[in-house]
Scaffold this motif. Structure first.
Motif, PDB file in Angstrom:
ATOM      1  N   THR A 135     -45.858   6.901  93.513  1.00 59.58           N
ATOM      2  CA  THR A 135     -44.690   7.125  94.470  1.00 59.58           C
ATOM      3  C   THR A 135     -44.413   8.458  94.484  1.00 59.58           C
ATOM      4  OG1 THR A 135     -43.275   6.643  92.571  1.00 59.58           O
ATOM      5  CG2 THR A 135     -43.735   4.906  94.165  1.00 59.58           C
ATOM      6  N   ARG A 136     -44.415   9.263  93.364  1.00 57.36           N
ATOM      7  CA  ARG A 136     -43.976  10.789  93.618  1.00 57.36           C
ATOM      8  C   ARG A 136     -45.216  11.634  93.419  1.00 57.36           C
ATOM      9  NH1 ARG A 136     -39.172  10.901  89.194  1.00 57.36           N
ATOM     10  NH2 ARG A 136     -37.487   9.541  90.435  1.00 57.36           N
ATOM     11  N   LYS A 137     -46.079  11.260  92.757  1.00 53.50           N
ATOM     12  CA  LYS A 137     -47.386  12.290  92.514  1.00 53.50           C
ATOM     13  C   LYS A 137     -48.156  12.234  93.659  1.00 53.50           C
ATOM     14  CE  LYS A 137     -45.698  13.657  88.781  1.00 53.50           C
ATOM     15  NZ  LYS A 137     -45.361  14.831  88.362  1.00 53.50           N
ATOM     16  N   THR A 138     -48.075  11.069  94.302  1.00 50.63           N
ATOM     17  CA  THR A 138     -49.287  11.083  95.508  1.00 50.63           C
ATOM     18  C   THR A 138     -48.892  12.033  96.597  1.00 50.63           C
ATOM     19  OG1 THR A 138     -49.517   8.825  95.234  1.00 50.63           O
ATOM     20  CG2 THR A 138     -49.941   9.579  97.573  1.00 50.63           C
ATOM     21  N   ILE A 139     -47.671  12.409  97.103  1.00 54.18           N
ATOM     22  CA  ILE A 139     -47.376  13.436  97.928  1.00 54.18           C
ATOM     23  C   ILE A 139     -47.683  14.811  97.369  1.00 54.18           C
ATOM     24  CG2 ILE A 139     -45.433  14.599  99.111  1.00 54.18           C
ATOM     25  CD1 ILE A 139     -44.173  11.558  98.793  1.00 54.18           C
ATOM     26  N   GLU A 140     -47.699  15.012  96.036  1.00 52.90           N
ATOM     27  CA  GLU A 140     -47.878  16.410  95.560  1.00 52.90           C
ATOM     28  C   GLU A 140     -49.158  16.422  95.336  1.00 52.90           C
ATOM     29  OE1 GLU A 140     -45.720  16.343  91.733  1.00 52.90           O
ATOM     30  OE2 GLU A 140     -43.826  15.857  92.516  1.00 52.90           O
ATOM     31  N   ALA A 141     -50.092  15.374  95.115  1.00 54.32           N
ATOM     32  CA  ALA A 141     -51.489  15.449  94.947  1.00 54.32           C
ATOM     33  C   ALA A 141     -52.317  15.475  96.166  1.00 54.32           C
ATOM     34  CB  ALA A 141     -51.910  14.306  93.817  1.00 54.32           C
ATOM     35  N   GLY A 142     -51.841  15.365  97.233  1.00 52.34           N
ATOM     36  CA  GLY A 142     -52.461  15.590  98.642  1.00 52.34           C
ATOM     37  C   GLY A 142     -52.972  14.131  98.904  1.00 52.34           C
ATOM     38  N   GLY A 143     -52.461  13.126  98.685  1.00 47.62           N
ATOM     39  CA  GLY A 143     -52.901  11.673  98.968  1.00 47.62           C
ATOM     40  C   GLY A 143     -53.586  10.961  98.285  1.00 47.62           C
ATOM     41  N   ILE A 144     -53.573  11.308  96.772  1.00 42.33           N
ATOM     42  CA  ILE A 144     -54.446  10.332  95.914  1.00 42.33           C
ATOM     43  C   ILE A 144     -53.692   9.078  95.948  1.00 42.33           C
ATOM     44  CG2 ILE A 144     -54.856  10.102  93.623  1.00 42.33           C
ATOM     45  CD1 ILE A 144     -55.250  13.235  93.193  1.00 42.33           C
ATOM     46  N   GLN A 145     -54.565   8.017  95.926  1.00 38.74           N
ATOM     47  CA  GLN A 145     -54.257   6.582  96.078  1.00 38.74           C
ATOM     48  C   GLN A 145     -54.551   5.627  95.135  1.00 38.74           C
ATOM     49  OE1 GLN A 145     -52.680   5.518  99.032  1.00 38.74           O
ATOM     50  NE2 GLN A 145     -52.788   7.785  99.573  1.00 38.74           N
ATOM     51  N   GLU A 146     -55.251   6.218  94.200  1.00 42.72           N
ATOM     52  CA  GLU A 146     -55.479   5.243  92.825  1.00 42.72           C
ATOM     53  C   GLU A 146     -54.942   5.979  91.494  1.00 42.72           C
ATOM     54  OE1 GLU A 146     -59.644   3.454  94.400  1.00 42.72           O
ATOM     55  OE2 GLU A 146     -59.718   5.272  92.733  1.00 42.72           O
ATOM     56  N   TYR A 147     -54.939   5.081  90.624  1.00 40.05           N
ATOM     57  CA  TYR A 147     -54.246   5.461  89.118  1.00 40.05           C
ATOM     58  C   TYR A 147     -54.633   4.255  88.267  1.00 40.05           C
ATOM     59  CZ  TYR A 147     -51.363   6.723  85.385  1.00 40.05           C
ATOM     60  OH  TYR A 147     -50.890   7.234  84.072  1.00 40.05           O
ATOM     61  N   THR A 148     -55.572   5.017  86.949  1.00 40.39           N
ATOM     62  CA  THR A 148     -55.810   4.290  86.047  1.00 40.39           C
ATOM     63  C   THR A 148     -54.872   3.930  84.904  1.00 40.39           C
ATOM     64  OG1 THR A 148     -58.158   4.721  86.305  1.00 40.39           O
ATOM     65  CG2 THR A 148     -57.752   3.754  84.327  1.00 40.39           C
ATOM     66  N   ILE A 149     -54.499   2.463  84.682  1.00 40.40           N
ATOM     67  CA  ILE A 149     -53.714   2.175  83.555  1.00 40.40           C
ATOM     68  C   ILE A 149     -54.768   1.957  82.381  1.00 40.40           C
ATOM     69  CG2 ILE A 149     -52.324   0.353  82.721  1.00 40.40           C
ATOM     70  CD1 ILE A 149     -51.384  -0.082  85.684  1.00 40.40           C
ATOM     71  N   ASP A 150     -54.500   2.711  81.334  1.00 43.35           N
ATOM     72  CA  ASP A 150     -55.211   2.616  80.173  1.00 43.35           C
ATOM     73  C   ASP A 150     -54.122   2.295  78.940  1.00 43.35           C
ATOM     74  OD1 ASP A 150     -56.761   2.843  77.926  1.00 43.35           O
ATOM     75  OD2 ASP A 150     -57.623   4.823  78.381  1.00 43.35           O
ATOM     76  N   THR A 151     -54.169   0.982  78.224  1.00 41.34           N
ATOM     77  CA  THR A 151     -53.482   0.553  77.094  1.00 41.34           C
ATOM     78  C   THR A 151     -54.046   0.925  76.037  1.00 41.34           C
ATOM     79  OG1 THR A 151     -54.191  -1.590  77.314  1.00 41.34           O
ATOM     80  CG2 THR A 151     -52.273  -1.058  78.551  1.00 41.34           C
TER      81      THR A 151
END
Length: 100
Positions: A39-55
């Protein structure tokens, strides 16, 4: 008659609930990081659309389009954490939360 008492637990059972609580908190933390990133970092990162959840036990890549399901899972985990915290509290009762 202790075996019929619903509040009676062995050390192994108590440890099981503590482990479940720790796992739920870890997953909740990772999901909240993913929501924040998408939500927040996508705008700052230039449109990155993926994130890896690592438990530490599992890895899952989520996309911005997964946000609605992440919010649902977050709500479920908040309820689970509350229930598990009640189960691991030895004598029940209230918990005082300080805002500091």
């Amino acid at each position: 008659m202790a075996l019929l008492d619903p509040d009676f637990t062995t050390d192994g059972q108590r440890q099981f609930w503590f482990d479940e609580l720790e796992n739920a908190k870890r997953l909740l933390h990772e999901i909240e990081k993913a929501i924040l990133f998408l939500t927040r970092k996508t705008i700052e990162a230039g449109g990155i659309q993926e994130y890896t959840i690592d438990t530490g036990q599992d890895r899952q890549t989520v996309k911005r389009t997964d946000l609605p399901s992440l919010y649902v899972r977050q709500k479920e985990l908040l309820g689970l954490v509350a229930m598990l915290e009640n189960r691991t509290r030895p004598f029940g009762g209230a918990v005082r939360v300080h805002p500091w």
